[in-house]
Design a protein around this motif. Sequence first.
Motif, short mmCIF file in Angstrom:
data_model
loop_
_atom_site.label_atom_id
_atom_site.label_comp_id
_atom_site.label_asym_id
_atom_site.label_seq_id
_atom_site.Cartn_x
_atom_site.Cartn_y
_atom_site.Cartn_z
N VAL A 21 27.60 34.27 50.10
CA VAL A 21 29.04 34.62 50.08
C VAL A 21 29.74 34.06 51.31
CG1 VAL A 21 30.67 36.54 50.29
CG2 VAL A 21 28.78 36.69 48.66
N ARG A 22 29.10 34.20 52.47
CA ARG A 22 29.70 33.69 53.71
C ARG A 22 29.79 32.16 53.69
NH1 ARG A 22 26.05 37.84 56.27
NH2 ARG A 22 27.35 39.69 56.55
N GLN A 23 28.86 31.52 52.99
CA GLN A 23 28.92 30.07 52.86
C GLN A 23 30.13 29.65 52.03
OE1 GLN A 23 27.20 27.77 54.39
NE2 GLN A 23 28.25 26.09 53.31
N VAL A 24 30.40 30.42 50.97
CA VAL A 24 31.60 30.15 50.14
C VAL A 24 32.85 30.33 51.01
CG1 VAL A 24 32.97 30.92 48.17
CG2 VAL A 24 30.47 30.85 47.99
N GLU A 45 35.53 42.28 50.30
CA GLU A 45 35.40 43.01 49.04
C GLU A 45 34.08 42.66 48.34
OE1 GLU A 45 38.87 41.93 46.87
OE2 GLU A 45 40.20 43.31 47.97
N THR A 46 33.72 41.38 48.38
CA THR A 46 32.49 40.93 47.73
C THR A 46 31.26 41.47 48.45
OG1 THR A 46 33.63 38.90 47.08
CG2 THR A 46 31.24 38.93 46.83
N ILE A 47 31.28 41.43 49.78
CA ILE A 47 30.18 41.98 50.57
C ILE A 47 30.04 43.47 50.27
CG2 ILE A 47 29.38 42.54 52.90
CD1 ILE A 47 29.07 39.62 52.34
N ILE A 54 37.71 30.79 44.64
CA ILE A 54 36.89 31.43 45.67
C ILE A 54 36.31 32.74 45.13
CG2 ILE A 54 36.96 32.55 47.94
CD1 ILE A 54 39.21 30.46 48.62
N LYS A 55 37.16 33.52 44.45
CA LYS A 55 36.69 34.77 43.85
C LYS A 55 35.58 34.50 42.84
CE LYS A 55 40.99 37.49 44.14
NZ LYS A 55 42.06 38.13 43.34
N LEU A 56 35.78 33.48 42.01
CA LEU A 56 34.77 33.13 41.00
C LEU A 56 33.46 32.72 41.65
CD1 LEU A 56 36.91 31.14 38.39
CD2 LEU A 56 35.83 33.37 38.05
N GLY A 57 33.57 31.92 42.72
CA GLY A 57 32.37 31.47 43.42
C GLY A 57 31.59 32.62 44.00
N MET A 58 32.29 33.58 44.59
CA MET A 58 31.63 34.74 45.18
C MET A 58 31.09 35.68 44.11
SD MET A 58 33.94 35.66 48.53
CE MET A 58 34.19 34.45 49.84
N GLN A 59 31.83 35.79 43.00
CA GLN A 59 31.38 36.66 41.91
C GLN A 59 30.10 36.14 41.28
OE1 GLN A 59 32.76 39.70 41.19
NE2 GLN A 59 30.91 39.91 39.95
N LYS A 60 29.94 34.81 41.25
CA LYS A 60 28.71 34.24 40.73
C LYS A 60 27.52 34.68 41.57
CE LYS A 60 30.64 30.12 38.50
NZ LYS A 60 30.76 28.64 38.54
N VAL A 61 27.73 34.75 42.88
CA VAL A 61 26.67 35.22 43.78
C VAL A 61 26.32 36.67 43.45
CG1 VAL A 61 26.04 35.71 46.17
CG2 VAL A 61 27.35 33.66 45.63
N LEU A 110 48.82 26.28 43.60
CA LEU A 110 47.58 25.70 44.09
C LEU A 110 46.81 26.72 44.93
CD1 LEU A 110 48.62 22.06 45.08
CD2 LEU A 110 47.01 22.73 43.28
N PHE A 111 47.54 27.47 45.77
CA PHE A 111 46.91 28.49 46.61
C PHE A 111 46.28 29.58 45.74
CE2 PHE A 111 50.28 27.57 50.10
CZ PHE A 111 49.59 26.42 50.45
N VAL A 112 47.04 30.02 44.72
CA VAL A 112 46.55 31.07 43.83
C VAL A 112 45.30 30.59 43.10
CG1 VAL A 112 47.06 32.38 41.74
CG2 VAL A 112 48.79 32.17 43.53
#
Length: 217
Positions: A160-163, A198-200, A39-46, A31-33
């Motif tokens: 990204v910070r909102q995610v 990393e996303t920033i 989260i990665k997908l959400g940030m990558q969309k940004v 579940l954590f993974v």
Amino acid sequence: MLLNNSPVSKSNSSIISNFSIVFLLINCYYLFVMDLNNIKLGMQKVVDIIKVDLGTVRTGRAAPSLVENVMIHAYGGTQHLRVIELAQIVAQDSQTLVITPYDNSIIGEISKGLLEGNVGLTPVIDGQIIRISIPTLTEERRQQLVGLVNQKLEAGKVQVRQVRHEAMEEVKKELNAKNISEDDLFRLEKDIQRITDETIGELEFLGKKKEEELMQI
């Protein structure tokens, strides 16, 4: 009754209990993974959105990305498609874009859509193609566009910070529900912050690259 109190029965119960704990831990791990992947997908969309948005900022050099995502109301407005879906776009040279519609009957609609797309460019129909001359940027205009790029990047960082904020809140809820331990909380918060950093960093790289393009004469 004797069977229930036998060492063998107690041993089996202990084994089953241990398996249950292990199974729960494995479920929590996955579940954590999965949550971290979301989260990665959400940030990558940004990042993907900002990448497309930066592509619309013209640099004084011809590039298909300047117009490829402009929406066109084609075939009398019955279809709403991007230029890239309706035509081939090539940079003929550093200052000229050439757009060749796959269906020449809508060349006028493509031209009109480009004019109305607020991209600051003027399309000219030349037979079966559309030509766009990219005007050279003044130093003042370059600086204005660098400011625009920074605005777009800052908007991306806010998203990204909102995610990250929403992810942190979900982790705290799991702790309050006693689904995870304090150690899990610390580890997950650390992982979420690492993904955020990393996303920033990826956004800042895109911005630096775009700024270099804008300042290149």
